[in-house]
Design a protein around this motif. Structure first.
Motif, short mmCIF file in Angstrom:
data_model
loop_
_atom_site.label_atom_id
_atom_site.label_comp_id
_atom_site.label_asym_id
_atom_site.label_seq_id
_atom_site.Cartn_x
_atom_site.Cartn_y
_atom_site.Cartn_z
N TYR A 327 24.08 -18.42 -19.46
CA TYR A 327 25.55 -18.78 -19.64
C TYR A 327 26.42 -17.69 -20.42
CZ TYR A 327 24.20 -23.56 -19.28
OH TYR A 327 23.63 -24.75 -18.80
N THR A 328 25.97 -16.85 -21.05
CA THR A 328 26.60 -15.65 -21.69
C THR A 328 27.00 -14.61 -20.61
OG1 THR A 328 25.64 -16.01 -23.85
CG2 THR A 328 26.81 -14.00 -23.48
N ARG A 329 26.12 -14.27 -19.89
CA ARG A 329 26.42 -13.34 -18.67
C ARG A 329 27.45 -13.86 -17.60
NH1 ARG A 329 20.78 -12.42 -19.13
NH2 ARG A 329 20.38 -13.90 -17.54
N GLY A 330 27.38 -15.21 -17.47
CA GLY A 330 28.17 -15.78 -16.54
C GLY A 330 29.47 -16.02 -17.08
N PHE A 331 29.47 -16.26 -18.60
CA PHE A 331 31.07 -16.34 -18.97
C PHE A 331 31.49 -15.01 -18.98
CE2 PHE A 331 33.64 -16.17 -22.80
CZ PHE A 331 34.72 -17.01 -22.51
N LEU A 332 30.95 -13.80 -19.41
CA LEU A 332 31.45 -12.70 -19.35
C LEU A 332 31.97 -12.10 -17.88
CD1 LEU A 332 29.22 -10.86 -22.14
CD2 LEU A 332 31.48 -11.67 -22.36
N ALA A 333 31.05 -12.49 -17.12
CA ALA A 333 31.41 -11.84 -15.75
C ALA A 333 32.64 -12.80 -15.22
CB ALA A 333 30.44 -12.37 -14.57
N LEU A 334 32.92 -14.07 -15.76
CA LEU A 334 34.27 -14.64 -15.50
C LEU A 334 35.27 -13.72 -15.97
CD1 LEU A 334 33.78 -18.52 -15.59
CD2 LEU A 334 34.30 -17.18 -13.70
N VAL A 335 35.29 -13.56 -17.32
CA VAL A 335 36.38 -12.84 -18.02
C VAL A 335 36.77 -11.53 -17.41
CG1 VAL A 335 36.63 -11.62 -20.31
CG2 VAL A 335 35.66 -13.75 -20.22
N ARG A 336 35.65 -10.76 -17.07
CA ARG A 336 35.87 -9.43 -16.06
C ARG A 336 36.54 -9.74 -14.74
NH1 ARG A 336 30.88 -8.18 -18.82
NH2 ARG A 336 31.08 -6.60 -20.67
N ASN A 337 36.07 -10.55 -14.20
CA ASN A 337 36.67 -11.01 -12.78
C ASN A 337 38.09 -11.48 -12.74
OD1 ASN A 337 34.07 -10.37 -11.74
ND2 ASN A 337 33.42 -12.28 -11.65
N ALA A 338 38.46 -12.04 -13.71
CA ALA A 338 40.23 -12.44 -14.05
C ALA A 338 40.89 -11.32 -14.44
CB ALA A 338 40.17 -13.48 -14.97
N THR A 339 41.66 -10.65 -13.43
CA THR A 339 42.41 -9.43 -13.45
C THR A 339 43.31 -9.51 -14.93
OG1 THR A 339 42.81 -9.40 -11.10
CG2 THR A 339 44.01 -8.11 -12.30
N GLY A 340 42.72 -8.58 -15.63
CA GLY A 340 43.53 -8.11 -16.95
C GLY A 340 43.19 -9.17 -18.12
N PHE A 341 42.47 -10.34 -17.59
CA PHE A 341 42.17 -11.21 -18.92
C PHE A 341 41.43 -10.83 -20.00
CE2 PHE A 341 39.91 -14.93 -20.92
CZ PHE A 341 40.90 -15.68 -21.10
N GLU A 342 40.25 -9.70 -19.76
CA GLU A 342 39.72 -9.07 -20.63
C GLU A 342 40.63 -8.36 -21.84
OE1 GLU A 342 38.60 -5.18 -18.00
OE2 GLU A 342 37.08 -6.47 -18.95
N LEU A 343 41.94 -7.98 -21.17
CA LEU A 343 42.65 -7.26 -22.14
C LEU A 343 43.28 -7.94 -23.38
CD1 LEU A 343 44.60 -5.33 -19.60
CD2 LEU A 343 42.72 -4.38 -20.92
N TYR A 344 43.04 -9.58 -22.86
CA TYR A 344 43.38 -10.58 -23.92
C TYR A 344 42.46 -10.96 -24.82
CZ TYR A 344 44.52 -15.07 -25.86
OH TYR A 344 44.57 -16.27 -26.64
N PHE A 345 41.06 -11.17 -24.02
CA PHE A 345 40.16 -11.96 -24.59
C PHE A 345 39.34 -11.05 -25.66
CE2 PHE A 345 35.47 -12.58 -24.47
CZ PHE A 345 35.51 -14.16 -25.02
N PHE A 346 38.96 -9.85 -25.50
CA PHE A 346 38.16 -8.89 -26.12
C PHE A 346 38.98 -8.55 -27.57
CE2 PHE A 346 35.50 -8.28 -22.34
CZ PHE A 346 34.54 -8.85 -22.59
N PRO A 347 40.30 -7.95 -27.16
CA PRO A 347 40.89 -7.65 -28.79
C PRO A 347 41.31 -9.00 -29.62
CG PRO A 347 42.24 -6.83 -26.74
CD PRO A 347 41.04 -7.78 -26.40
#
Length: 592
Positions: A327-347
């Motif tokens: 589940y964790t790997r799948g969730f993080l893959a989703l975060v990275r696949n959504a263009t730019g979403f990781e710039l919001y999520f990780f901070p």
């Protein structure tokens, strides 16, 4: 290809309206913005600076909120600033990369002729509350196209932000709540990702959950303790409505029902008051389910509702069976696949993890409720996103508001530590410095969005004026069929119904579930044939040719691979025309 029928601005009403003059003025403004990048970015800069000024002014000078900086000004600026960035994609009036938007629009067009969901439309993983809002726009005379759907998506996204701000304002003062709302606002404002801009199945349930969260927290943590039964009633109605927009949102709605436990054990309140409030919450939660069940039973659709919406959706969500690491790997893959979403999520996640140790041992009784509800809501929403095990990035909308609420509730409480400090410098300067640091950490990464925006180039709107563009296949459909005639389709191209403004005859605007190898295929094939024979559509459209979405090999996916359907088409229909990926068949008794 554009024909004369669609040489109208996309947001113009399909019938004469007093609003058309206003929309004509908006067209002229958009044409001015579209003349040069300087015009576009000047509008963006002005709107963004006004939003930032509204938040910071309310924080540093609370008196301003009683004059020019009213809370409604802040909400209006949220809408305007999101529009300033998104309008090129909003008015690019054609399907983007996800056919879900087309499916819901096609369903709304069908609901104009028969508003009974599950009889005229099956939304598969989406419920009636996702498509009825679009159908209501159509009933008001608004054309059901991509622009109007994305304007509705914008309104829902901005409303979610407003409810998140109101939830934070339950815990903090207005100015601090505005500042804490800026990071999720920045995501909605500058996101270049089409999956968040187009109307999706998440917009309605996410808004319902955000509104219910605000109402629940407002009663569990009132600054001035007095009972408002209408809040509990409305919160219950909203929570009960969530599963009928999308079942994926139901776990988050159930988690919010933990408020019922807090309410019943809220000892400072009289027992009679607690029981009355709990009764209002439970009664409200039953309103929408009871109404839907009565509708289903009245029209004899219980079997359809249970099999198609409950059983098959449950099976759809259970196809992925993995452990927590999966589940964790799948969730993080989703975060990275959504263009730019990781710039919001990780901070934001980093800020939450830093703030949690500062506050966890200082929680007051009332504060613990807010934090537990917000953290639990974030965990449940993240699980709901990861549980299906699918790569659908639009699922991430479920965690945007809960992450903002949980992080804001923890980060916003830190300044209170310094405000009680005896040292003047710490008491007056530390809190603003920490909040500005929080904004820097969470907003600066998102500024990179602007360097790779996926919007159409400046000048695109001037060429199209936001017209609904028709593909050759949709032009073929519109040429031969009349607006009132139902059409059966085979393949996965619901956009042809939207482009041609025609309605589908079977309950679905596509036949993906009839084509995929899955245990439910027989159920959907049998129902497709039953719908076909019940509606007797004058036209049949097979879109499984070269260039068709997902299914482009006629030898593997054409209607001929479904023997019962092939026999029906061969007996009652004849090929009328062919264009692109589509073959159009007319009923032999109805065609010249």
């Amino acid at each position: 290809m554009v024909d004369a029928e669609h040489r109208v601005a996309a947001f113009t009403f399909s019938q004469p309206s007093r609003f058309n003059r206003l929309f004509q003025l908006l067209t002229q403004f958009l044409l001015w913005l579209d003349r040069s990048p300087a015009h576009f970015w000047s509008f963006v800069a002005i709107a963004s600076l006004l939003l930032l000024a509204s938040a910071l002014a309310a924080f540093f000078h609370p008196a301003s909120a009683r004059r020019w900086n009213h809370p409604l000004v802040f909400v209006a600026l949220l809408f305007v600033t999101i529009f300033a960035f998104r309008w090129p994609l909003i008015f690019d009036n054609r399907e983007l990369n996800n056919p879900d938007e087309s499916q819901m629009l096609a369903g709304a067009i069908a609901l104009q002729h028969d508003p009974v969901f599950w009889r005229s439309v099956d939304g598969n993983t989406t419920g009636p509350l996702d498509q009825w809002p679009l159908a209501m726009l159509g009933a008001l005379g608004v054309r059901l196209d991509y622009t109007n759907a994305r304007l509705l998506a914008l309104a829902l996204a901005a409303s979610t932000l407003a409810f998140t701000w109101l939830a934070l304002r339950v815990r903090f003062d207005d100015g601090l709540a505005r500042v804490l709302t800026l990071p999720p606002a920045a995501l909605q404002i500058v996101t270049p990702f089409w999956d968040f801009v187009q109307y999706s199945s998440e917009h309605v349930p996410v808004t319902l959950l955000a509104a219910a969260t605000w109402l629940v927290l407002a009663e569990l943590y009132p600054k001035i303790r007095h009972d408002r039964p209408w809040r509990w009633l409305l919160a219950g109605v909203l929570l009960g409505a969530v599963p009928f927009a999308k079942l994926q949102g139901a776990p988050a709605g159930l988690w919010l029902a933990v408020a019922l436990v807090f309410l019943l054990f809220d000892l400072p309140r009289p027992l009679r008051t607690r029981l009355r409030s709990a009764g209002f919450l439970v009664a409200g939660a039953l309103v929408v389910p009871v109404a839907i069940f009565l509708l289903v039973l009245w029209h004899g659709l219980w079997s359809e509702f249970w099999s198609a919406y409950i059983v098959n959706n449950y099976a759809y969500g259970q196809r992925f069976a993995g452990g927590w690491s999966d589940y964790t790997r799948g969730f993080l893959a989703l975060v990275r696949n959504a263009t730019g979403f990781e710039l919001y999520f990780f901070p934001m996640l980093g800020a939450l993890l830093v703030a949690l140790p500062w506050r966890v041992h200082r929680w007051s009784h009332a504060e613990s409720r807010v934090n537990l509800i917000s953290l639990g809501l974030l965990a449940i929403a993240a699980w709901s996103v990861a549980a299906p095990g699918r790569t659908y990035t639009h699922y991430l909308q479920f965690i945007t508001a809960p992450l903002a609420l949980a992080t804001g509730a923890l980060v916003g409480a830190i300044p209170q530590i310094f405000r009680a400090h005896s040292h003047p410098a710490l008491r007056h300067a530390a809190a603003p410095a920490l909040l500005l640091l929080f904004l820097g950490v969470t907003l600066w990464p998102q500024s990179k969005f602007c360097t790779y925006m996926e919007y159409p180039p400046i000048g695109h709107y001037t060429q199209t004026h936001g017209r609904l563009l028709r593909s050759p296949e949709a032009t073929l459909l519109a040429t031969f069929s009349r607006p009132e005639e139902p059409i059966a389709a085979w393949g996965w191209t619901p956009r042809f119904f939207v482009e041609a403004q025609r309605r589908h005859a079977p309950r679905e605007a596509h036949s993906a579930l009839q084509l995929f190898e899955a245990p439910v295929r027989d159920f959907y094939r049998e129902r497709y044939l039953a719908d076909f024979q019940r509606t007797q559509p004058p036209w049949f459209l097979d879109t499984t040719g070269p260039g068709g979405f997902a299914f482009d090999d006629r030898s593997k996916h054409g209607h001929e691979t479904f023997p019962e359907l092939a026999a029906l088409i061969a007996r009652d229909y004849r090929l009328v025309a062919e264009s692109g990926s589509a073959r159009l068949y007319g009923r032999a008794t109805a065609t010249p």
